[in-house]
Design a protein around this motif. Sequence first.
Motif, PDB file in Angstrom:
ATOM      1  N   TRP A  61      46.084  42.528  36.016  1.00  0.00           N
ATOM      2  CA  TRP A  61      45.171  41.378  35.769  1.00  0.00           C
ATOM      3  C   TRP A  61      44.611  41.313  34.469  1.00  0.00           C
ATOM      4  O   TRP A  61      44.568  40.246  33.670  1.00  0.00           O
ATOM      5  N   MET A  68      47.173  38.373  33.308  1.00  0.00           N
ATOM      6  CA  MET A  68      46.712  37.284  34.107  1.00  0.00           C
ATOM      7  C   MET A  68      45.472  36.520  33.573  1.00  0.00           C
ATOM      8  O   MET A  68      45.472  35.574  33.512  1.00  0.00           O
ATOM      9  N   MET A  69      44.555  37.437  33.516  1.00  0.00           N
ATOM     10  CA  MET A  69      43.281  36.849  33.051  1.00  0.00           C
ATOM     11  C   MET A  69      43.520  36.246  31.654  1.00  0.00           C
ATOM     12  O   MET A  69      42.908  35.205  31.396  1.00  0.00           O
ATOM     13  N   GLN A  94      45.216  33.046  31.962  1.00  0.00           N
ATOM     14  CA  GLN A  94      44.516  31.956  32.765  1.00  0.00           C
ATOM     15  C   GLN A  94      43.486  31.205  31.734  1.00  0.00           C
ATOM     16  O   GLN A  94      42.838  30.068  31.785  1.00  0.00           O
ATOM     17  N   LEU A  95      42.572  32.341  31.039  1.00  0.00           N
ATOM     18  CA  LEU A  95      41.654  31.719  30.244  1.00  0.00           C
ATOM     19  C   LEU A  95      42.218  30.650  28.952  1.00  0.00           C
ATOM     20  O   LEU A  95      41.559  29.631  28.739  1.00  0.00           O
ATOM     21  N   PHE A 111      38.185  28.598  35.484  1.00  0.00           N
ATOM     22  CA  PHE A 111      38.829  29.828  34.967  1.00  0.00           C
ATOM     23  C   PHE A 111      38.206  31.001  35.912  1.00  0.00           C
ATOM     24  O   PHE A 111      39.179  31.733  36.422  1.00  0.00           O
ATOM     25  N   THR A 167      40.960  32.837  38.092  1.00  0.00           N
ATOM     26  CA  THR A 167      41.309  34.284  37.910  1.00  0.00           C
ATOM     27  C   THR A 167      40.722  35.462  38.836  1.00  0.00           C
ATOM     28  O   THR A 167      41.345  36.530  39.105  1.00  0.00           O
ATOM     29  N   SER A 168      39.532  34.887  39.447  1.00  0.00           N
ATOM     30  CA  SER A 168      39.223  35.805  40.398  1.00  0.00           C
ATOM     31  C   SER A 168      40.113  35.975  41.690  1.00  0.00           C
ATOM     32  O   SER A 168      40.439  36.991  42.185  1.00  0.00           O
ATOM     33  N   ASP A 191      43.242  35.707  41.308  1.00  0.00           N
ATOM     34  CA  ASP A 191      44.346  36.423  40.705  1.00  0.00           C
ATOM     35  C   ASP A 191      44.072  37.894  41.113  1.00  0.00           C
ATOM     36  O   ASP A 191      44.971  38.805  41.632  1.00  0.00           O
TER      37      ASP A 191
END
Length: 131
Positions: free
Chosen positions: A87, A91-92, A95-96, A109, A113-114, A116
């Motif tokens: 993550w 992933m994070m 997403q950002l 965001f 992302t939370s 995810d």
Amino acid sequence: TVVFWHALVAMVAMQVIGWIWYGPLFGKTWMKLAGIKKGNVSGGKMTSIILTSVLVNILTAYILAHFLAYADASTFMDGLTVAMWLWLGFMMPLQLGKVLWEGKPVKLFVLLTSYDLVALSAAAKVLIALA
């Protein structure tokens, strides 16, 4: 050894979390932050989105199972650690970047992302439990 059926069970966990996350828990907030109008997604479009989500979550769970196997993860903590690093590293940041480039609110965001992190962690727990 990676077992496809285990990935299917992990996918179900991810789908249930997604339904709760983007439904009763944060649905209204998510729609507002993402700029989604209530009537924009219905009928055939909704079916297509759900089917795509199922396929993507199967892929995610299956690839996660491979990472867990490569890491020789055998405990829940091992699984959570692998999920957290995946993550944090993939992933994070993606997403950002997406939220920033699209000019969306940072709160979106955090919400995306939370989810995810929670979904990936749950999938890791399921995969470790079934291994």
